[in-house]
Write a protein that holds these residues in place. Structure first.
Motif, PDB file in Angstrom:
ATOM      1  N   ALA A   1       1.378  -1.151  -0.236  1.00  0.00           N
ATOM      2  CA  ALA A   1       0.267  -0.052  -0.126  1.00  0.00           C
ATOM      3  C   ALA A   1       0.905   1.328   0.420  1.00  0.00           C
ATOM      4  O   ALA A   1       1.717   0.980   0.759  1.00  0.00           O
ATOM      5  CB  ALA A   1      -0.584  -0.031   1.355  1.00  0.00           C
ATOM      6  N   PHE A   2       0.107   2.069  -0.916  1.00  0.00           N
ATOM      7  CA  PHE A   2       1.192   3.319  -0.858  1.00  0.00           C
ATOM      8  C   PHE A   2      -0.173   4.612  -0.605  1.00  0.00           C
ATOM      9  O   PHE A   2      -0.750   4.797  -0.824  1.00  0.00           O
ATOM     10  CB  PHE A   2       1.428   3.276  -2.694  1.00  0.00           C
ATOM     11  N   GLY A   3       0.454   5.507  -0.112  1.00  0.00           N
ATOM     12  CA  GLY A   3      -0.240   6.744   0.017  1.00  0.00           C
ATOM     13  C   GLY A   3      -1.568   6.991   0.658  1.00  0.00           C
ATOM     14  O   GLY A   3      -1.233   6.085   2.317  1.00  0.00           O
ATOM     15  N   ASP A   4      -2.730   7.018   0.732  1.00  0.00           N
ATOM     16  CA  ASP A   4      -4.004   7.022   1.496  1.00  0.00           C
ATOM     17  C   ASP A   4      -4.492   5.487   0.888  1.00  0.00           C
ATOM     18  O   ASP A   4      -5.518   5.025   1.431  1.00  0.00           O
ATOM     19  CB  ASP A   4      -4.716   7.810   1.458  1.00  0.00           C
ATOM     20  N   ALA A   5      -3.393   4.618   0.399  1.00  0.00           N
ATOM     21  CA  ALA A   5      -4.150   3.024   0.256  1.00  0.00           C
ATOM     22  C   ALA A   5      -4.536   2.615   1.582  1.00  0.00           C
ATOM     23  O   ALA A   5      -3.233   2.112   1.863  1.00  0.00           O
ATOM     24  CB  ALA A   5      -3.755   2.803  -0.826  1.00  0.00           C
ATOM     25  N   ALA A   6      -5.635   1.745   2.061  1.00  0.00           N
ATOM     26  CA  ALA A   6      -5.154   0.755   2.992  1.00  0.00           C
ATOM     27  C   ALA A   6      -4.587  -0.439   2.557  1.00  0.00           C
ATOM     28  O   ALA A   6      -5.174  -0.974   1.965  1.00  0.00           O
ATOM     29  CB  ALA A   6      -6.967   0.606   3.509  1.00  0.00           C
ATOM     30  N   TYR A   7      -3.981  -1.078   3.776  1.00  0.00           N
ATOM     31  CA  TYR A   7      -3.680  -2.158   3.474  1.00  0.00           C
ATOM     32  C   TYR A   7      -4.798  -3.651   3.872  1.00  0.00           C
ATOM     33  O   TYR A   7      -5.110  -2.850   5.664  1.00  0.00           O
ATOM     34  CB  TYR A   7      -2.315  -2.803   3.536  1.00  0.00           C
ATOM     35  N   GLU A   8      -5.504  -3.627   3.465  1.00  0.00           N
ATOM     36  CA  GLU A   8      -6.483  -4.922   3.991  1.00  0.00           C
ATOM     37  C   GLU A   8      -5.741  -6.221   3.864  1.00  0.00           C
ATOM     38  O   GLU A   8      -7.302  -7.339   3.809  1.00  0.00           O
ATOM     39  CB  GLU A   8      -8.206  -4.732   3.044  1.00  0.00           C
ATOM     40  N   GLY A   9      -5.237  -6.602   3.358  1.00  0.00           N
ATOM     41  CA  GLY A   9      -4.846  -8.166   3.573  1.00  0.00           C
ATOM     42  C   GLY A   9      -3.960  -8.288   2.089  1.00  0.00           C
ATOM     43  O   GLY A   9      -4.128  -8.120   1.355  1.00  0.00           O
ATOM     44  N   SER A  10      -3.471  -9.981   1.848  1.00  0.00           N
ATOM     45  CA  SER A  10      -2.961  -9.931   1.058  1.00  0.00           C
ATOM     46  C   SER A  10      -2.631 -11.933   1.525  1.00  0.00           C
ATOM     47  O   SER A  10      -2.438 -12.289   2.096  1.00  0.00           O
ATOM     48  CB  SER A  10      -1.104  -9.066   1.024  1.00  0.00           C
ATOM     49  N   GLU A  11      -1.519 -12.492   0.092  1.00  0.00           N
ATOM     50  CA  GLU A  11      -2.184 -13.204  -0.043  1.00  0.00           C
ATOM     51  C   GLU A  11      -0.508 -13.759   0.446  1.00  0.00           C
ATOM     52  O   GLU A  11      -0.197 -14.608  -0.208  1.00  0.00           O
ATOM     53  CB  GLU A  11      -2.296 -13.889  -1.500  1.00  0.00           C
ATOM     54  N   GLY A  12       0.139 -12.963   0.201  1.00  0.00           N
ATOM     55  CA  GLY A  12       1.638 -12.913   0.538  1.00  0.00           C
ATOM     56  C   GLY A  12       2.257 -14.118   1.213  1.00  0.00           C
ATOM     57  O   GLY A  12       1.528 -14.072   2.587  1.00  0.00           O
ATOM     58  N   GLY A  13       3.589 -14.788   0.927  1.00  0.00           N
ATOM     59  CA  GLY A  13       4.149 -16.205   1.861  1.00  0.00           C
ATOM     60  C   GLY A  13       3.169 -17.195   2.287  1.00  0.00           C
ATOM     61  O   GLY A  13       4.368 -18.229   2.902  1.00  0.00           O
ATOM     62  N   LYS A  14       1.523 -17.215   1.044  1.00  0.00           N
ATOM     63  CA  LYS A  14       0.857 -18.267   1.174  1.00  0.00           C
ATOM     64  C   LYS A  14       1.825 -19.624   0.077  1.00  0.00           C
ATOM     65  O   LYS A  14       1.531 -18.620  -1.149  1.00  0.00           O
ATOM     66  CB  LYS A  14      -0.550 -18.089   1.478  1.00  0.00           C
ATOM     67  N   THR A  15       1.324 -20.529   0.391  1.00  0.00           N
ATOM     68  CA  THR A  15       1.071 -20.830  -1.261  1.00  0.00           C
ATOM     69  C   THR A  15      -0.101 -21.242  -2.484  1.00  0.00           C
ATOM     70  O   THR A  15      -1.027 -21.321  -1.766  1.00  0.00           O
ATOM     71  CB  THR A  15       1.453 -22.968  -1.165  1.00  0.00           C
ATOM     72  N   LEU A  16       0.075 -20.763  -2.960  1.00  0.00           N
ATOM     73  CA  LEU A  16      -1.499 -20.615  -4.357  1.00  0.00           C
ATOM     74  C   LEU A  16      -0.892 -21.545  -5.678  1.00  0.00           C
ATOM     75  O   LEU A  16       0.563 -21.582  -5.168  1.00  0.00           O
ATOM     76  CB  LEU A  16      -0.890 -19.434  -4.728  1.00  0.00           C
ATOM     77  N   ASN A  17      -2.035 -21.848  -5.533  1.00  0.00           N
ATOM     78  CA  ASN A  17      -1.941 -22.836  -7.297  1.00  0.00           C
ATOM     79  C   ASN A  17      -1.667 -22.638  -8.544  1.00  0.00           C
ATOM     80  O   ASN A  17      -1.061 -23.067  -9.266  1.00  0.00           O
ATOM     81  CB  ASN A  17      -3.776 -23.281  -7.157  1.00  0.00           C
TER      82      ASN A  17
END
Length: 128
Positions: free
Chosen positions: A9-25
């Motif tokens: 997230a940059f500026g005034d954009a809110a971070y609401e979560g992510s899939e970073g660090g998780k195993t994705l198909n």
């Protein structure tokens, strides 16, 4: 957004979560904000959807056989509740939003039938 699902997230954009660090198909290939700006969707190339914040999950193509990988997503800002997925072959998948097109098969082959099979048949006929 990173292909592993990480969100930055940059500026005034809110971070609401992510899939970073998780195993994705499959890798993440697109992101769209919802109407409120307080949520977003991530889409993977296999059609999997990940909803964060107040963005509602309306369904996905994850786990289904696709003709081509998903390459993008667009949120329906008119209603704020749905989204469209776009395939590399031009296919559109609508989830709780209007679909005003027609199936690719109908557009290219107005008399129905499997377009790929018709092309194969024509090629085989030429070789004989």
């Amino acid at each position: 957004m990173a292909s592993d699902g990480g969100i930055f997230a940059f500026g005034d954009a809110a971070y609401e979560g992510s899939e970073g660090g998780k195993t994705l198909n499959a890798p993440i290939v697109g992101m769209a904000a919802d109407k409120t700006g307080k949520g977003y969707w991530l889409v993977a190339s296999d059609g999997g959807i990940f909803a964060f914040g107040d963005a509602p999950f309306e369904g996905s193509e994850g786990g289904k056989t696709l003709n081509a990988p998903i390459v993008g997503i667009a949120g329906d800002v008119a209603t704020g509740t749905g989204y469209w997925l776009v395939g590399a072959d031009g296919g559109i998948f609508a989830f709780n939003c209007p679909f005003e097109g027609r199936r690719r098969q109908d557009a290219e082959c107005p008399h129905g039938g499997d377009l790929r099979q018709r092309r194969r048949n024509r090629l085989l006929a030429r070789r004989r």
